[in-house]
Design a protein around this motif. Structure first.
Motif, PDB file in Angstrom:
ATOM      1  N   SER A  46       0.687  -1.281  -0.301  1.00  0.00           N
ATOM      2  CA  SER A  46      -0.478  -0.146  -0.210  1.00  0.00           C
ATOM      3  C   SER A  46       0.983   1.088   0.352  1.00  0.00           C
ATOM      4  CB  SER A  46      -0.993  -0.144   1.195  1.00  0.00           C
ATOM      5  OG  SER A  46      -1.894  -0.952   0.908  1.00  0.00           O
ATOM      6  N   ILE A  49       1.376   2.488  -3.200  1.00  0.00           N
ATOM      7  CA  ILE A  49       0.252   4.215  -3.379  1.00  0.00           C
ATOM      8  C   ILE A  49       0.191   5.569  -3.319  1.00  0.00           C
ATOM      9  CG2 ILE A  49      -1.838   4.494  -3.836  1.00  0.00           C
ATOM     10  CD1 ILE A  49      -1.047   2.016  -4.857  1.00  0.00           C
ATOM     11  N   GLU A  52       3.008   6.813  -5.066  1.00  0.00           N
ATOM     12  CA  GLU A  52       2.121   6.924  -6.953  1.00  0.00           C
ATOM     13  C   GLU A  52       2.371   8.258  -7.178  1.00  0.00           C
ATOM     14  OE1 GLU A  52       0.584   7.183 -10.586  1.00  0.00           O
ATOM     15  OE2 GLU A  52       1.724   5.288  -9.274  1.00  0.00           O
ATOM     16  N   GLY A  53       1.926   8.483  -5.942  1.00  0.00           N
ATOM     17  CA  GLY A  53       1.098  10.319  -6.453  1.00  0.00           C
ATOM     18  C   GLY A  53       2.614  11.590  -5.569  1.00  0.00           C
ATOM     19  N   ARG A  56       4.993  13.741  -9.366  1.00  0.00           N
ATOM     20  CA  ARG A  56       4.548  12.310 -10.618  1.00  0.00           C
ATOM     21  C   ARG A  56       4.425  13.640 -11.665  1.00  0.00           C
ATOM     22  NH1 ARG A  56       3.348   7.313 -10.912  1.00  0.00           N
ATOM     23  NH2 ARG A  56       2.813   7.369 -13.367  1.00  0.00           N
ATOM     24  N   THR A 183      -2.956  -2.978  -5.889  1.00  0.00           N
ATOM     25  CA  THR A 183      -2.003  -1.586  -6.735  1.00  0.00           C
ATOM     26  C   THR A 183      -2.616  -0.625  -7.592  1.00  0.00           C
ATOM     27  OG1 THR A 183      -0.088  -2.668  -5.718  1.00  0.00           O
ATOM     28  CG2 THR A 183       0.135  -0.818  -7.435  1.00  0.00           C
ATOM     29  N   ALA A 187      -4.145   2.791  -7.316  1.00  0.00           N
ATOM     30  CA  ALA A 187      -3.890   4.601  -7.993  1.00  0.00           C
ATOM     31  C   ALA A 187      -4.246   4.995  -9.239  1.00  0.00           C
ATOM     32  CB  ALA A 187      -2.173   3.355  -9.585  1.00  0.00           C
ATOM     33  N   SER A 188      -4.874   3.994  -9.860  1.00  0.00           N
ATOM     34  CA  SER A 188      -5.641   4.580 -10.827  1.00  0.00           C
ATOM     35  C   SER A 188      -7.024   5.288  -9.879  1.00  0.00           C
ATOM     36  CB  SER A 188      -6.913   2.744 -11.720  1.00  0.00           C
ATOM     37  OG  SER A 188      -6.160   2.905 -12.024  1.00  0.00           O
ATOM     38  N   LEU A 190      -6.458   7.133  -6.874  1.00  0.00           N
ATOM     39  CA  LEU A 190      -6.399   8.025  -6.591  1.00  0.00           C
ATOM     40  C   LEU A 190      -5.640   9.186  -7.491  1.00  0.00           C
ATOM     41  CD1 LEU A 190      -4.822   9.143  -4.464  1.00  0.00           C
ATOM     42  CD2 LEU A 190      -2.311   8.135  -5.140  1.00  0.00           C
ATOM     43  N   ASN A 191      -5.508   8.684  -8.752  1.00  0.00           N
ATOM     44  CA  ASN A 191      -4.935   8.996  -9.754  1.00  0.00           C
ATOM     45  C   ASN A 191      -6.517   9.474 -10.789  1.00  0.00           C
ATOM     46  OD1 ASN A 191      -2.099   9.749 -10.477  1.00  0.00           O
ATOM     47  ND2 ASN A 191      -2.751   7.982 -10.355  1.00  0.00           N
TER      48      ASN A 191
END
Length: 236
Positions: A46, A49, A52-53, A56, A183, A187-188, A190-191
């Motif tokens: 986790s 993630i 990921e943000g 970027r 994941t 991630a999808s 969150l974006n």
């Protein structure tokens, strides 16, 4: 193409989370307007993630991952998994966190049952910090590992349900369950939330804290502006 088809179906299924994403985006927008940042926390996979943000291209500049070594995979996969389940060292973990007024805490935990993510959410709420979670409510029958008996959704202001199946694997055969999806789905979502934040700011002609890619033609002035703007809160 079994795995890709399974992911595609899940991405369709989670489109019913639009209302939750809109609520979360409204909280995040208000935080940005007030000078706060978005702090992301997760343990083990986790934590990916949260990363990921961060910093970027095409993402928000006001995002900070909370990176605590004993809870991260590279410091030991087995130990990080064990550490998130109990609060023995929690005060040492919490000492590394700097939540301030107007910040928002995102907690990512697929199962929503482990003690450390739940305690993070509880402490944030005690400070008046909004908590947004990315978790799978398919796990809601799984008993909490927190001493209070509360699960993560019980201490969240907004829950975004990833709908990840219990066990994570999207493919089940006689050989077992495999093809983890937590994941890619988290991630999808969150974006999707970050896009909603940017859309809201853009509609009001506000400054957009977006990082541009360093791998395309650019004068880098925008990136330098946002790095300077948030450097006192985020270690880039």
């Amino acid at each position: 193409m079994k795995y890709l088809q399974a992911v595609q179906q899940l991405l369709i299924d989670v489109q019913d989370q639009q209302a939750a994403i809109e609520r979360a985006a409204a909280i995040a927008v208000q935080a940005i307007r007030n000078g706060g940042i978005l702090q992301l926390f997760g343990c083990g996979h986790s934590q990916l993630i949260a990363q990921e943000g961060f910093y970027r291209a095409g993402g928000l500049a006001c995002v900070k991952p909370i990176s605590i070594e004993p809870l991260m995979l590279h410091s030991g996969a087995l130990s990080s998994s064990q550490n998130e389940k109990q609060l023995t060292h929690f005060e040492a973990y919490w000492a590394e966190v700097n939540l301030q007024q107007h910040d928002v805490l995102f907690v990512i935990s697929t199962s929503g049952r482990n003690a450390v993510p739940i305690e993070f959410a509880k402490r944030a709420q005690q400070q008046g910090i909004p908590v947004i979670t990315l978790q799978s409510l398919h796990y809601k029958e799984q008993t909490s590992r927190h001493p209070s008996g509360q699960r993560l959704e019980d201490v969240s202001d907004v829950v975004i349900d990833t709908k990840v199946p219990v066990g994570d694997g999207a493919i089940t055969t006689d050989a077992g369950q495999f093809g983890p999806v937590s994941t890619v789905i988290a991630a999808s979502l969150l974006n999707e939330l970050f896009v909603a934040v940017i859309d809201e700011l853009q509609q009001h002609n506000e400054a957009l804290p977006i990082f541009e890619s360093a791998n395309v033609k650019s004068d880098s002035a925008s990136n330098e502006h946002w790095l300077a703007h948030y450097r006192n809160r985020i270690q880039f």
